[in-house]
Design a protein around this motif. Sequence first.
Motif, PDB file in Angstrom:
ATOM      1  N   ILE A  34       2.978   4.637   0.698  1.00 40.49           N
ATOM      2  CA  ILE A  34       2.289   5.482   1.670  1.00 40.49           C
ATOM      3  C   ILE A  34       0.789   5.534   1.419  1.00 40.49           C
ATOM      4  CG2 ILE A  34       2.490   7.680   0.437  1.00 40.49           C
ATOM      5  CD1 ILE A  34       3.222   8.949   3.177  1.00 40.49           C
ATOM      6  N   ASN A  35       0.343   5.060   0.269  1.00 43.26           N
ATOM      7  CA  ASN A  35      -1.086   5.139  -0.062  1.00 43.26           C
ATOM      8  C   ASN A  35      -1.697   3.764  -0.308  1.00 43.26           C
ATOM      9  OD1 ASN A  35       0.398   4.871  -2.433  1.00 43.26           O
ATOM     10  ND2 ASN A  35      -1.037   6.072  -3.666  1.00 43.26           N
ATOM     11  N   VAL A  36      -1.397   2.825   0.558  1.00 44.93           N
ATOM     12  CA  VAL A  36      -2.009   1.501   0.459  1.00 44.93           C
ATOM     13  C   VAL A  36      -3.515   1.633   0.676  1.00 44.93           C
ATOM     14  CG1 VAL A  36      -2.195  -0.772   1.516  1.00 44.93           C
ATOM     15  CG2 VAL A  36       0.058   0.272   1.212  1.00 44.93           C
ATOM     16  N   GLY A  37      -4.287   1.331  -0.344  1.00 52.42           N
ATOM     17  CA  GLY A  37      -5.744   1.333  -0.210  1.00 52.42           C
ATOM     18  C   GLY A  37      -6.403   2.685  -0.317  1.00 52.42           C
ATOM     19  N   THR A  70       9.485  12.673   1.305  1.00 53.87           N
ATOM     20  CA  THR A  70       9.097  11.821   0.189  1.00 53.87           C
ATOM     21  C   THR A  70       8.850  10.413   0.693  1.00 53.87           C
ATOM     22  OG1 THR A  70       9.676  11.196  -2.083  1.00 53.87           O
ATOM     23  CG2 THR A  70      11.449  11.098  -0.475  1.00 53.87           C
ATOM     24  N   SER A  71       8.299   9.584  -0.163  1.00 56.95           N
ATOM     25  CA  SER A  71       8.051   8.176   0.170  1.00 56.95           C
ATOM     26  C   SER A  71       7.647   7.460  -1.102  1.00 56.95           C
ATOM     27  CB  SER A  71       6.943   8.042   1.218  1.00 56.95           C
ATOM     28  OG  SER A  71       5.703   8.457   0.662  1.00 56.95           O
ATOM     29  N   TYR A  72       7.607   6.139  -1.043  1.00 55.14           N
ATOM     30  CA  TYR A  72       7.080   5.372  -2.178  1.00 55.14           C
ATOM     31  C   TYR A  72       5.580   5.649  -2.303  1.00 55.14           C
ATOM     32  CZ  TYR A  72      11.406   2.724  -2.607  1.00 55.14           C
ATOM     33  OH  TYR A  72      12.703   2.357  -2.809  1.00 55.14           O
ATOM     34  N   LEU A  73       5.143   5.832  -3.542  1.00 61.77           N
ATOM     35  CA  LEU A  73       3.769   6.257  -3.789  1.00 61.77           C
ATOM     36  C   LEU A  73       3.219   5.510  -5.001  1.00 61.77           C
ATOM     37  CD1 LEU A  73       1.531   8.374  -3.092  1.00 61.77           C
ATOM     38  CD2 LEU A  73       2.655   9.903  -4.723  1.00 61.77           C
ATOM     39  N   LEU A  74       2.143   4.769  -4.805  1.00 55.02           N
ATOM     40  CA  LEU A  74       1.516   4.036  -5.898  1.00 55.02           C
ATOM     41  C   LEU A  74       0.722   4.981  -6.801  1.00 55.02           C
ATOM     42  CD1 LEU A  74       0.148   0.973  -3.912  1.00 55.02           C
ATOM     43  CD2 LEU A  74       1.857   0.859  -5.733  1.00 55.02           C
ATOM     44  N   PRO A  75       0.581   4.631  -8.085  1.00 53.14           N
ATOM     45  CA  PRO A  75      -0.255   5.449  -8.968  1.00 53.14           C
ATOM     46  C   PRO A  75      -1.751   5.205  -8.777  1.00 53.14           C
ATOM     47  CG  PRO A  75       0.621   3.592 -10.185  1.00 53.14           C
ATOM     48  CD  PRO A  75       1.253   3.538  -8.809  1.00 53.14           C
ATOM     49  N   THR A 135      -5.599   7.099  -7.430  1.00 51.80           N
ATOM     50  CA  THR A 135      -5.151   8.226  -8.225  1.00 51.80           C
ATOM     51  C   THR A 135      -5.223   9.521  -7.431  1.00 51.80           C
ATOM     52  OG1 THR A 135      -7.379   8.539  -9.112  1.00 51.80           O
ATOM     53  CG2 THR A 135      -5.876   7.136 -10.370  1.00 51.80           C
ATOM     54  N   LEU A 136      -4.539  10.533  -7.943  1.00 51.42           N
ATOM     55  CA  LEU A 136      -4.543  11.867  -7.356  1.00 51.42           C
ATOM     56  C   LEU A 136      -5.019  12.872  -8.395  1.00 51.42           C
ATOM     57  CD1 LEU A 136      -1.069  11.779  -5.588  1.00 51.42           C
ATOM     58  CD2 LEU A 136      -3.278  11.909  -4.411  1.00 51.42           C
ATOM     59  N   GLU A 137      -5.854  13.801  -7.964  1.00 54.50           N
ATOM     60  CA  GLU A 137      -6.190  14.925  -8.819  1.00 54.50           C
ATOM     61  C   GLU A 137      -4.976  15.846  -8.909  1.00 54.50           C
ATOM     62  OE1 GLU A 137      -8.987  15.162 -10.494  1.00 54.50           O
ATOM     63  OE2 GLU A 137      -9.846  13.362  -9.565  1.00 54.50           O
ATOM     64  N   ARG A 138      -4.939  16.633  -9.960  1.00 54.71           N
ATOM     65  CA  ARG A 138      -3.813  17.565 -10.092  1.00 54.71           C
ATOM     66  C   ARG A 138      -3.786  18.566  -8.943  1.00 54.71           C
ATOM     67  NH1 ARG A 138      -0.867  18.651 -15.482  1.00 54.71           N
ATOM     68  NH2 ARG A 138      -1.242  16.734 -16.644  1.00 54.71           N
ATOM     69  N   HIS A 180      -3.535   4.123 -14.763  1.00 51.89           N
ATOM     70  CA  HIS A 180      -3.045   4.727 -13.518  1.00 51.89           C
ATOM     71  C   HIS A 180      -1.594   5.166 -13.667  1.00 51.89           C
ATOM     72  CE1 HIS A 180      -6.044   1.605 -11.923  1.00 51.89           C
ATOM     73  NE2 HIS A 180      -6.644   2.779 -11.782  1.00 51.89           N
ATOM     74  N   ALA A 181      -0.774   4.280 -14.238  1.00 50.16           N
ATOM     75  CA  ALA A 181       0.655   4.584 -14.380  1.00 50.16           C
ATOM     76  C   ALA A 181       0.866   5.780 -15.298  1.00 50.16           C
ATOM     77  CB  ALA A 181       1.403   3.355 -14.922  1.00 50.16           C
ATOM     78  N   VAL A 182       0.139   5.805 -16.422  1.00 52.40           N
ATOM     79  CA  VAL A 182       0.302   6.899 -17.378  1.00 52.40           C
ATOM     80  C   VAL A 182      -0.142   8.222 -16.767  1.00 52.40           C
ATOM     81  CG1 VAL A 182      -0.555   7.837 -19.551  1.00 52.40           C
ATOM     82  CG2 VAL A 182       0.148   5.436 -19.419  1.00 52.40           C
ATOM     83  N   GLN A 183      -1.297   8.206 -16.109  1.00 54.51           N
ATOM     84  CA  GLN A 183      -1.797   9.443 -15.507  1.00 54.51           C
ATOM     85  C   GLN A 183      -0.823   9.971 -14.458  1.00 54.51           C
ATOM     86  OE1 GLN A 183      -5.771   9.258 -13.793  1.00 54.51           O
ATOM     87  NE2 GLN A 183      -5.397  11.090 -12.546  1.00 54.51           N
ATOM     88  N   ALA A 184      -0.329   9.085 -13.611  1.00 52.36           N
ATOM     89  CA  ALA A 184       0.613   9.509 -12.573  1.00 52.36           C
ATOM     90  C   ALA A 184       1.901  10.041 -13.191  1.00 52.36           C
ATOM     91  CB  ALA A 184       0.918   8.343 -11.638  1.00 52.36           C
TER      92      ALA A 184
END
Length: 666
Positions: free
Chosen positions: A287-290, A316-321, A324-327, A364-368
């Motif tokens: 859902i967050n391509v780019g 819900t949906s597939y979501l890449l890390p 990034t997203l802030e908390r 990215h993966a660890v933070q997510a």
Amino acid sequence: MPRMPVDDTTAPAQQGADILLLSASNYPALPIYPYAFVQVSAVAARHGLTTARLDLLHTPKASWRTTLREALNRTNPRLIGIHLRQLDSIFIWNYADHDLPGAPPVRRNSYWPFHDTQQLISLLRELTECPIMVGGFGFTTRTPDLLDRLQPDFGVTGEADEVLERLDDVLAHRKVAQIANLAHRSGNGYTLNARVFLPPPDHTEYTDAVLRDLLDFYGPQRVTGPHADVHVPVEVQRGCPYRCYFCTEPMVKGRRHRVRNLDVVMADIAFLADRGVSRVWLVCSEINVGSNKLLFEMAARMRKLNHGRKKPVSWTSYLLPNPTLERSDIRTLLESHFEPSWNQFASYHDENLKRTRVPYRARHAVQAQVDWLEEDQAFRRANGLPVPPRRLDMFLGNTYATPETVSTTLRIVNELRLGERFDDSLITRATRVFDLGDGLIGDTSASAYSVGPEGLLDEVDLVHPTFSYPTALVEALGSARAVDEFFAYVEKTFLSRAYRARLDWPAFLTRHTDEERLSQWCESLRHTPAHAGEDAVSRTIRAALTADDGTTLLKQLRASPPPEEGAGPVARALVELLIGTEPDRIRDVFAAIGLPGYWDDRTAWTAYDVCATLAARFTTVEDVLDMARAAAGPGDPALPLLAVQYCLYDNNVLLRPDYSRLLFRV
């Protein structure tokens, strides 16, 4: 016999249906109502065509003939459309020649959707002369091979919009060469027309007839009940620009990602919500391509939809890390009833991630992983919601995994103490091999093998389940089976609490003590003052020892099996109390084996810490015990050795040089 709804959008149900949609490719371990039924029915209705739908998952094969005959008689279709969603489960444990350690509880060699579809077509040929068309995601990945083997009248590669729009021409074999995505007979073979990737539909898809069908498939309680666990799919975006080595999505849906009209998306969701559906899955590659723009827009729209709604809709949906997203963003998403989606990172090793071509790196993966875990848990507790069991999934068996990939990932997991936060773990230990147009993926031509219902095939055949284990790990451990055993050990020991949750402390007590020595130790414990802060279990043990010298307690703990469910914590606490009667000797022994302070602060040591420290000093567990025995000094070494055995058992210590080289680079 299953009821088979007919979509009466354009014609009364009793008049039959233009198209009978069938599926024999549902995965029994994870049944999902075919979203293709929803989408094809909607496209057909836009062109004045009626549809009926029947998934054969819940129909025993012995009843297929009767069920199909009844369906054909009721609908009298002009066309039979068969949905072949996937060619296999893509998971190695379904097709191994032995039960893989650590694998989910699946029935091996029981899921063969290509063969089931082949059988379905053969049976239909006996029952009707109605033309048969095959399509679906799985069909699109190997269209030429499947046309040759299934021998349908027609095939559809990708979307069927133009095929349905010109169905009269298709059935009449009239000007078929210009119909996009159609495969049709030509001489002794088939011609595949131009492949066109279409955007998501700009119209709503769900009708009451389709929803009734979906409810019949799952059972209403699973979809609309108070504890619904089914996510109903609604497409929000189509296509993916990324080139992850293991993924067929861009091949099937196109490399250009296109967002569906969000007003239409919300109209479908509102339709479902008004009929009691409480969970939806937004279908897309990610859902967050780019950027996170679409994700935030959907969150705002879902908040608006749920405002004042007695039964809010979770999504819900597939979501890449990455992005990034802030908390604070995560909290906003959770407040919109977003449910964190499943994600399986390949590793936490940048070089490995680069080679797998995923659009993120370890940071990215660890933070997510950490941010979503902590924020979701805090949100649930703040709102009085149960915290579900957590499972850490990783694709450490990807084609490019090396010993460094494994050791780096586990080191990071340990630094974050992630393993202690998950109840279970699952490592995908082999790649399902495809050909995306330029040969076998992931440089697997030398290592790939295919499996059929009768076992290993003589050559690679991508219509059948085809797998490749990571070559570097196979070389390091000696065989694919050894890789399975290694990952099973990693899953339960370092990536989750699974091992400790299954420890049998009464059995440990029986295995490492005898009745006479245990009685002597308990007598000594009776005369040892209690420590400040002892818990309720320890106080219960001391009371039992005072009551009758512990006779009743020890008899219960040494029974097989123990008569009480709470025997495990009691046995563990008793062992700890006994060991605590000789604190100085215990400290000396743990210092000698390289674990100074271990017994006084066990929670400070992870299983990884213990195993890595011992692996750096010892080759075998016997070496550890020999050192402990020597360090115990004069007198009976049994109690210090019991303490070391406790440590080895509690941390699942397995000292093997081949494992140590992969786990800790020792």
